[in-house]
Design a protein around this motif. Structure first.
Motif, PDB file in Angstrom:
ATOM      1  N   CYS A  23       0.849  -1.186   0.000  1.00  0.00           N
ATOM      2  CA  CYS A  23       0.000   0.000   0.000  1.00  0.00           C
ATOM      3  C   CYS A  23       0.887   1.239   0.000  1.00  0.00           C
ATOM      4  CB  CYS A  23      -0.918  -0.001   1.226  1.00  0.00           C
ATOM      5  SG  CYS A  23      -1.887   1.522   1.380  1.00  0.00           S
ATOM      6  N   TYR A  25       0.207   4.115   0.847  1.00  0.00           N
ATOM      7  CA  TYR A  25      -0.102   5.044   1.937  1.00  0.00           C
ATOM      8  C   TYR A  25       0.352   4.503   3.294  1.00  0.00           C
ATOM      9  CZ  TYR A  25      -2.751   7.028  -1.846  1.00  0.00           C
ATOM     10  OH  TYR A  25      -3.087   7.549  -3.062  1.00  0.00           O
ATOM     11  N   CYS A  26      -0.098   3.318   3.656  1.00  0.00           N
ATOM     12  CA  CYS A  26       0.219   2.797   4.999  1.00  0.00           C
ATOM     13  C   CYS A  26       1.319   1.746   4.983  1.00  0.00           C
ATOM     14  CB  CYS A  26      -1.037   2.231   5.657  1.00  0.00           C
ATOM     15  SG  CYS A  26      -1.584   0.645   4.977  1.00  0.00           S
ATOM     16  N   ALA A  61      -2.971   0.381  -3.280  1.00  0.00           N
ATOM     17  CA  ALA A  61      -3.449   0.878  -1.987  1.00  0.00           C
ATOM     18  C   ALA A  61      -4.287  -0.213  -1.338  1.00  0.00           C
ATOM     19  CB  ALA A  61      -4.290   2.131  -2.167  1.00  0.00           C
ATOM     20  N   CYS A  65      -7.185   2.465   2.901  1.00  0.00           N
ATOM     21  CA  CYS A  65      -6.563   3.719   2.471  1.00  0.00           C
ATOM     22  C   CYS A  65      -7.207   4.236   1.186  1.00  0.00           C
ATOM     23  CB  CYS A  65      -5.062   3.525   2.277  1.00  0.00           C
ATOM     24  SG  CYS A  65      -4.159   3.261   3.821  1.00  0.00           S
ATOM     25  N   ASN A  66      -7.596   3.327   0.333  1.00  0.00           N
ATOM     26  CA  ASN A  66      -8.226   3.726  -0.925  1.00  0.00           C
ATOM     27  C   ASN A  66      -9.507   4.515  -0.678  1.00  0.00           C
ATOM     28  OD1 ASN A  66      -9.027   3.949  -3.586  1.00  0.00           O
ATOM     29  ND2 ASN A  66      -8.824   1.782  -4.040  1.00  0.00           N
ATOM     30  N   HIS A  69     -10.535   8.899   2.185  1.00  0.00           N
ATOM     31  CA  HIS A  69     -10.239  10.303   1.918  1.00  0.00           C
ATOM     32  C   HIS A  69     -11.335  10.926   1.069  1.00  0.00           C
ATOM     33  CE1 HIS A  69      -9.354   8.603  -1.906  1.00  0.00           C
ATOM     34  NE2 HIS A  69      -9.199   9.802  -2.421  1.00  0.00           N
ATOM     35  N   LYS A  89      -1.590  11.429   1.364  1.00  0.00           N
ATOM     36  CA  LYS A  89      -1.147  10.593   2.480  1.00  0.00           C
ATOM     37  C   LYS A  89      -1.527  11.123   3.871  1.00  0.00           C
ATOM     38  CE  LYS A  89       2.894   7.683   3.123  1.00  0.00           C
ATOM     39  NZ  LYS A  89       4.262   7.464   2.633  1.00  0.00           N
ATOM     40  N   VAL A  92      -5.132  10.358   4.645  1.00  0.00           N
ATOM     41  CA  VAL A  92      -5.359   8.924   4.827  1.00  0.00           C
ATOM     42  C   VAL A  92      -4.841   8.474   6.188  1.00  0.00           C
ATOM     43  CG1 VAL A  92      -4.719   6.634   3.983  1.00  0.00           C
ATOM     44  CG2 VAL A  92      -5.304   8.433   2.354  1.00  0.00           C
ATOM     45  N   LEU A  93      -3.635   8.907   6.548  1.00  0.00           N
ATOM     46  CA  LEU A  93      -3.044   8.467   7.809  1.00  0.00           C
ATOM     47  C   LEU A  93      -3.809   9.041   9.006  1.00  0.00           C
ATOM     48  CD1 LEU A  93       0.773   8.482   6.943  1.00  0.00           C
ATOM     49  CD2 LEU A  93      -0.887   6.605   6.805  1.00  0.00           C
ATOM     50  N   ARG A  96      -6.782   6.829   9.401  1.00  0.00           N
ATOM     51  CA  ARG A  96      -6.361   5.568  10.024  1.00  0.00           C
ATOM     52  C   ARG A  96      -6.180   5.744  11.529  1.00  0.00           C
ATOM     53  NH1 ARG A  96      -4.271   1.291   7.087  1.00  0.00           N
ATOM     54  NH2 ARG A  96      -3.088   0.713   8.933  1.00  0.00           N
TER      55      ARG A  96
END
Ligand SMILES: [Zn+2]
Length: 116
Positions: A23, A25-26, A61, A65-66, A69, A89, A92-93, A96
């Motif tokens: 992924c 992002y994460c 992703a 994460c996909n 957002h 990012k 997304v984080l 999370r």
């Protein structure tokens, strides 16, 4: 090899492979089972953008994460794929982290107390 029409084995596979099955992002490692099952591809450009289907503008992703957002907050014109990922990012984080707080409180509070 059989021809697959699903994302993981078919149309998204070249993108996931290019990105090392991680992924963007994460960092979820899709080379591990069952993480791979939770990978998807993420279009960095909005519907209707002429470059939307260009593979350079699609990244690996995880499903969370996909979906974590709101595309409307992003500027996309003239940006590289890497810049688009970096722009998205933090949002997304942050999402999370919100979910992690809920998880720690409601889903697995014993685990939290053991770690602290
Ligand atoms: Zn992820």
């Amino acid at each position: 090899m059989p021809k697959y029409t699903d994302a993981l084995r078919g149309y998204a596979h070249p993108i996931l492979k290019r990105d090392g099955y991680k992924c963007r992002y994460c960092g979820l490692d899709g080379t591990l089972w069952p993480n791979w099952l939770f990978l998807s591809w993420d279009h960095l450009l909005p519907v209707g953008h002429p470059q939307r289907e260009n593979p350079d503008f699609i990244v690996a992703a995880c499903r969370f994460c996909n979906e974590a957002h709101n595309r409307k907050v992003y500027e996309v014109e003239g940006m590289t794929p890497e810049q688009l990922v970096e722009q998205k990012k933090p949002f997304v984080l942050a999402k999370r982290a919100e979910y992690r707080q809920f998880y720690d409180r409601e889903v697995n509070p014993e685990q939290v107390s053991k770690e602290k």
